[in-house]
Design an enzyme around this catalytic site. Sequence first.
Site, PDB file in Angstrom:
ATOM      1  N   GLU A 160      12.353  39.244 -73.759  1.00  0.00           N
ATOM      2  CA  GLU A 160      11.118  39.446 -72.987  1.00  0.00           C
ATOM      3  C   GLU A 160      11.243  40.816 -72.351  1.00  0.00           C
ATOM      4  O   GLU A 160      12.137  41.041 -71.542  1.00  0.00           O
ATOM      5  CB  GLU A 160      10.968  38.329 -71.944  1.00  0.00           C
ATOM      6  CG  GLU A 160       9.509  38.117 -71.542  1.00  0.00           C
ATOM      7  CD  GLU A 160       9.080  39.064 -70.473  1.00  0.00           C
ATOM      8  OE1 GLU A 160       8.302  40.000 -70.778  1.00  0.00           O
ATOM      9  OE2 GLU A 160       9.524  38.920 -69.335  1.00  0.00           O
ATOM     10  N   CYS A 187       6.880  42.501 -64.870  1.00  0.00           N
ATOM     11  CA  CYS A 187       6.489  42.649 -66.284  1.00  0.00           C
ATOM     12  C   CYS A 187       5.014  42.355 -66.415  1.00  0.00           C
ATOM     13  O   CYS A 187       4.352  42.836 -67.320  1.00  0.00           O
ATOM     14  CB  CYS A 187       7.245  41.675 -67.169  1.00  0.00           C
ATOM     15  SG  CYS A 187       8.990  41.772 -66.962  1.00  0.00           S
ATOM     16  N   ASN A 235      14.165  42.410 -61.306  1.00  0.00           N
ATOM     17  CA  ASN A 235      12.850  42.267 -60.649  1.00  0.00           C
ATOM     18  C   ASN A 235      12.505  40.822 -60.288  1.00  0.00           C
ATOM     19  O   ASN A 235      11.708  40.586 -59.394  1.00  0.00           O
ATOM     20  CB  ASN A 235      11.738  42.937 -61.471  1.00  0.00           C
ATOM     21  CG  ASN A 235      11.385  42.161 -62.712  1.00  0.00           C
ATOM     22  OD1 ASN A 235      12.243  41.493 -63.299  1.00  0.00           O
ATOM     23  ND2 ASN A 235      10.148  42.237 -63.138  1.00  0.00           N
TER      24      ASN A 235
END
Length: 498
Positions: free
Chosen positions: A253, A287, A155
Amino acid sequence: MTVVSLETNKLANYISGQWVDVGNTTPVINPATGDTIVEVPLSDASSVDHAVTQAKKAQKEWALVPAPQRAEVLYQVGYLMKERKERLAQLLTMENGKVLEEARGEVQEGIDMAFYMAGEGRRLFGQTTPAELKDKFAMSQRAPVGVVGIITPWNFPIAIATWKSFPAIVAGNAVIWKPATETPIMAYELAKIFEESGLPVGVLNVVFGAGSSVGDAMVQHKDLRVISFTGSDATGRNIASECGRQLKKVSLEMGGKNAIIVMDDADIDLAVEGIIWSAFGTSGQRCTACSRVIVHEKVKETLEERLLAKMEELTIGNGLDESIKVGPIINKAGMDKIKDYMEIGKAEGAKLLAGGYELNVGDNGKGNYFAPTLFSNATAEMRISQEEIFGPVVSLISVKSFEEAIEVNNGVDFGLSSSIFTTDVNRVFQAQRDLDTGIVYVNAGTSGAEIHLPFGGTKGTGNGHRDSGVQALDVFTEWKAVYVDYSGKLQRAQIDVD
Ligand code: UN1
């Protein structure tokens, strides 16, 4: 606009300055069109092993290069990225789907990181401190860890790679990088930039392939002392447990379930803009995307109305077309997951106010498009309000008070980003204290983190480490405490103190 093209139809691993072909490949699909852009290698454990062996040799030399000189390479990388910004952005849009304006922003994030981390070459601060004994000197300094492994997601294929590789390199490590197989072109382009920037061979190595083969081999490799991973929750947890067993440092993460709180005193139009950008920008595939709106009941109806009106203005299609605001979803698996949540949300009793369906737009009907979606009357406990959907889907939850808003925000397993729209200065300060996320915004959406601040989250979002900012250096360095006794005699700490 002239659209750039790749000069190859098959990518190769970049190991010790060589472009290494591996037999097995898989196509990289443009999510906007369904077309194959290039073939990417599917390497196995032997490529990882080869890369680590080469990297170990290179790292020994690299660690001895003074950090300000190591930084010169990063300045060069930054200049080259700047020069190629448009090319990188267009290729990024092709492989990832995000609209060109956002792709340019992502490349800029990488450029910023290059110059910021290059600056660290002249800082990398440790501490000097008085020693407790006479004629004794004490200091702490950062030492490189050795060879580190970075595993990056599709992403943000270039920005996140820079968050991890640049601090690692300026601190004197060598890097083995496994990019996502969906978006390998940014890795190929960045490796070429490193090659041209004068980085000694073997300091940065790219091994393409699947998580189950290349990623796994990296996690298992005894000479990789750090794994820095951004990606899915399930994979992150597996990596963490394996690294825990091996006492390997791991920085994770993972997910988010980020909320925007809209209070009754908020500037509603501004809040709507923040929601539109954070929930539907990058088609919700960040995110940091906003996937919950927690609204004070007094302004719920107004917010809903204005939000729906703005959602209608969103243009959806191929991100290379500059008039498009929302691009495609990365792949079929991503689409299926989003579609599943439509059924889940409806079954849970949320009210579907907009979207909820696949779209047949784009060049040839083969792209993966999903309509921006708004569920209203959601409750905090519903799965659509708890689980990461990673698509252009937002759930609206109404609350009666500021305290309830904070409780709903904090009542999820993740803790990446949060936001509050209010004009009450007292609430601003209470909120930044009480919101339990790693990133908090006031009167702005949930995305848009800047590279010189720590990026990461609490609870299920990670394991306490941070990407970017000076904090990233903690992942890629060991602290070394150094004592120099110049008294000419043996002085025992804690004993010979008077
Ligand atoms: C991500 O979605 O993993 O704050 C990264 C932001 C960007 C980075 C997002 N600067 O939205």
